[in-house]
Design a protein around this motif. Structure first.
Motif, mmCIF file in Angstrom:
data_model
loop_
_atom_site.group_PDB
_atom_site.id
_atom_site.type_symbol
_atom_site.label_atom_id
_atom_site.label_comp_id
_atom_site.label_asym_id
_atom_site.label_seq_id
_atom_site.Cartn_x
_atom_site.Cartn_y
_atom_site.Cartn_z
ATOM 1 N N UNK A 81 0.847 -1.200 0.000
ATOM 2 C CA UNK A 81 0.000 0.000 0.000
ATOM 3 C C UNK A 81 0.883 1.251 0.000
ATOM 4 N N UNK A 82 1.930 1.239 0.827
ATOM 5 C CA UNK A 82 2.859 2.369 0.868
ATOM 6 C C UNK A 82 3.512 2.563 -0.498
ATOM 7 N N UNK A 83 3.966 1.463 -1.086
ATOM 8 C CA UNK A 83 4.758 1.533 -2.318
ATOM 9 C C UNK A 83 3.933 1.886 -3.549
ATOM 10 N N UNK A 84 2.698 1.333 -3.638
ATOM 11 C CA UNK A 84 1.972 1.431 -4.906
ATOM 12 C C UNK A 84 0.470 1.602 -4.763
ATOM 13 N N UNK A 85 0.012 1.932 -3.555
ATOM 14 C CA UNK A 85 -1.419 2.031 -3.341
ATOM 15 C C UNK A 85 -2.100 3.088 -4.193
ATOM 16 N N UNK A 86 -1.525 4.274 -4.285
ATOM 17 C CA UNK A 86 -2.141 5.352 -5.060
ATOM 18 C C UNK A 86 -2.218 4.993 -6.541
ATOM 19 N N UNK A 87 -1.121 4.447 -7.079
ATOM 20 C CA UNK A 87 -1.116 4.088 -8.500
ATOM 21 C C UNK A 87 -2.106 2.965 -8.777
ATOM 22 N N UNK A 103 -11.261 10.221 0.872
ATOM 23 C CA UNK A 103 -9.970 10.612 0.296
ATOM 24 C C UNK A 103 -8.837 9.772 0.884
ATOM 25 N N UNK A 104 -7.815 9.549 0.070
ATOM 26 C CA UNK A 104 -6.657 8.801 0.553
ATOM 27 C C UNK A 104 -6.821 7.310 0.368
ATOM 28 N N UNK A 105 -6.016 6.547 1.087
ATOM 29 C CA UNK A 105 -5.971 5.101 0.956
ATOM 30 C C UNK A 105 -6.560 4.433 2.190
ATOM 31 N N UNK A 124 6.273 -5.055 -11.479
ATOM 32 C CA UNK A 124 6.372 -3.618 -11.675
ATOM 33 C C UNK A 124 5.030 -2.963 -11.349
ATOM 34 N N UNK A 125 5.073 -1.707 -10.964
ATOM 35 C CA UNK A 125 3.854 -1.010 -10.551
ATOM 36 C C UNK A 125 3.001 -0.716 -11.774
ATOM 37 N N UNK A 126 1.720 -1.076 -11.669
ATOM 38 C CA UNK A 126 0.760 -0.701 -12.713
ATOM 39 C C UNK A 126 0.242 0.697 -12.419
ATOM 40 N N UNK A 127 0.363 1.554 -13.399
ATOM 41 C CA UNK A 127 -0.237 2.882 -13.332
ATOM 42 C C UNK A 127 -1.290 2.963 -14.434
ATOM 43 N N UNK A 128 -2.150 3.965 -14.360
ATOM 44 C CA UNK A 128 -3.138 4.143 -15.420
ATOM 45 C C UNK A 128 -2.437 4.303 -16.772
ATOM 46 N N UNK A 129 -1.291 4.979 -16.783
ATOM 47 C CA UNK A 129 -0.554 5.191 -18.029
ATOM 48 C C UNK A 129 0.057 3.879 -18.526
ATOM 49 N N UNK A 130 0.606 3.092 -17.601
ATOM 50 C CA UNK A 130 1.196 1.814 -18.013
ATOM 51 C C UNK A 130 0.122 0.860 -18.525
ATOM 52 N N UNK A 131 -1.074 0.895 -17.924
ATOM 53 C CA UNK A 131 -2.183 0.077 -18.421
ATOM 54 C C UNK A 131 -2.434 0.353 -19.899
ATOM 55 N N UNK A 132 -2.528 1.636 -20.233
ATOM 56 C CA UNK A 132 -2.831 2.023 -21.616
ATOM 57 C C UNK A 132 -1.690 1.615 -22.544
ATOM 58 N N UNK A 133 -0.469 1.836 -22.104
ATOM 59 C CA UNK A 133 0.693 1.475 -22.915
ATOM 60 C C UNK A 133 0.718 -0.030 -23.189
ATOM 61 N N UNK A 134 0.477 -0.835 -22.139
ATOM 62 C CA UNK A 134 0.441 -2.279 -22.296
ATOM 63 C C UNK A 134 -0.649 -2.699 -23.258
ATOM 64 N N UNK A 135 -1.841 -2.107 -23.086
ATOM 65 C CA UNK A 135 -2.983 -2.488 -23.905
ATOM 66 C C UNK A 135 -2.713 -2.176 -25.383
ATOM 67 N N UNK A 136 -2.097 -1.036 -25.651
ATOM 68 C CA UNK A 136 -1.748 -0.686 -27.048
ATOM 69 C C UNK A 136 -0.748 -1.681 -27.628
ATOM 70 N N UNK A 137 0.217 -2.074 -26.814
ATOM 71 C CA UNK A 137 1.246 -3.020 -27.267
ATOM 72 C C UNK A 137 0.626 -4.353 -27.660
ATOM 73 N N UNK A 138 -0.334 -4.820 -26.864
ATOM 74 C CA UNK A 138 -0.858 -6.166 -27.065
ATOM 75 C C UNK A 138 -2.116 -6.203 -27.931
ATOM 76 N N UNK A 139 -2.938 -5.157 -27.855
ATOM 77 C CA UNK A 139 -4.230 -5.195 -28.543
ATOM 78 C C UNK A 139 -4.341 -4.150 -29.660
ATOM 79 N N UNK A 140 -3.297 -3.365 -29.869
ATOM 80 C CA UNK A 140 -3.336 -2.326 -30.890
ATOM 81 C C UNK A 140 -3.381 -2.896 -32.299
#
Length: 318
Positions: A107-113, A134-136, A302-318
């Motif tokens: 949670x400390x390391x990646x909760x927000x992302x 608000x918050x975690x 690796x930490x999943x972020x909203x941006x990494x989700x989109x990048x991954x999805x484009x790589x695999x499903x684009x």
């Protein structure tokens, strides 16, 4: 380039909820493959295992609890850190929120992302997301390895049996009744999400669950398993899926193929066997990506972020 929307963003159908009594003390709140919640009613208090994704969604769990007891809901247990499991905690107004120390650290390391990533991926599972404070969601009690909570004379053991779905996975075990709440370590007719997983460790962790010889088991998703045979089926199905993904990815890595090619091969190989499991299309990109990472030197997810989700999805499903 045209990119399909996340598979989960098209999943808008409401699910039928079941509230199944497993013993005088144990109940399973399930919803046709949506995230499950476990309920333990002790002599003097109630414990909830995994909270639903928002406080508004938690109110339906509370309504079911109030149909069987008026005892206070004192404890919320987080089987792991994922937002869909923890953000409803405030709805119960518990005295204590309990998690493993590993879960706290995640949670400390990646909760927000993770929170931003999950809400973006799967909007239906975060109904009334504005009700999340608000918050975690922070544990008030952490433990390492194992601890017991006594609900009067009823013992609930909280145990880390090994890494799997995450490094912090916790099961809740009623030793007197041999009923287990597994979190997402076990799924039933539902595709395991393995985006933050340890493919190498997870099968052994399932063996450790099997060694307890549960008579009943509440999985993270899917129907409650109410007989030893159903428990065996749930464990075997989860294990086989993980093995099949790992074998596909490992073969592709050894052959020097890239992630996109490995993903397409894995989907083609696994669809005939698993496509009828809920969230198959949603999970596969994350599962194959994490397994590929693990096979190519990323020991920890690796930490999943909203941006990494989109990048991954484009790589695999684009």
């Amino acid at each position: 380039m045209t990119v399909k929307a996340f598979a989960s963003q098209a999943d808008l159908e409401e699910k039928k909820v079941s509230f199944v009594r497993l013993s005088a003390n144990a109940y399973a709140y399930t919803a046709e493959g949506d995230p499950n919640t476990g309920v333990i009613v002790g002599d003097n208090a109630v414990m909830v295992i995994d909270t639903q994704a928002t406080p508004v969604m938690a109110q339906d769990v509370i309504r079911r609890i109030r149909e069987v007891t008026d005892k206070p809901i004192r404890y919320v247990v987080l089987s792991h850190y994922h937002a869909v499991r923890v953000l409803g905690a405030a709805g119960y107004e518990p005295q204590h929120v309990i998690a493993s120390r590993d879960t706290y650290d995640l949670i400390v390391e990646r909760g927000e992302q993770d929170k931003a990533s999950e809400i973006g991926r799967f909007p239906r599972l975060f109904r009334a997301v504005e009700s999340v404070p608000p918050g975690l969601t922070w544990p008030t009690i952490t433990f390492e390895g194992r601890m017991s909570i006594w609900l009067g004379q009823l013992e609930v053991q909280l145990i880390q049996l090994g890494r799997g779905h995450t490094k912090g996975d916790t099961v809740a075990w009623l030793p007197q009744q041999r009923i287990l709440f597994s979190g997402d370590l076990v799924e039933f007719d539902a595709t395991p999400y393995a985006g933050d997983a340890y493919f190498t460790d997870w099968p052994q962790t399932l063996d450790n669950i099997a060694a307890l010889q549960p008579l009943a088991l509440v999985p993270g998703r899917g129907a409650a398993l109410t007989t030893p045979e159903q428990v065996r089926q749930g464990l075997a199905g989860t294990r086989q899926f993980l093995v099949d993904v790992r074998e596909c990815v490992q073969a592709g890595v050894r052959a020097g193929r890239n992630l996109n090619a490995i993903y397409k091969e894995a989907c083609a190989a696994l669809k005939p066997k698993y496509a009828h499991w809920v969230i198959f299309d949603h999970c596969m990109p994350f599962d194959v990506t994490r397994c590929y990472d693990e096979m190519t030197g990323h020991a920890d997810p690796r930490i999943w972020t909203a941006e990494r989700d989109v990048e991954m999805w484009k790589t695999l499903e684009g």
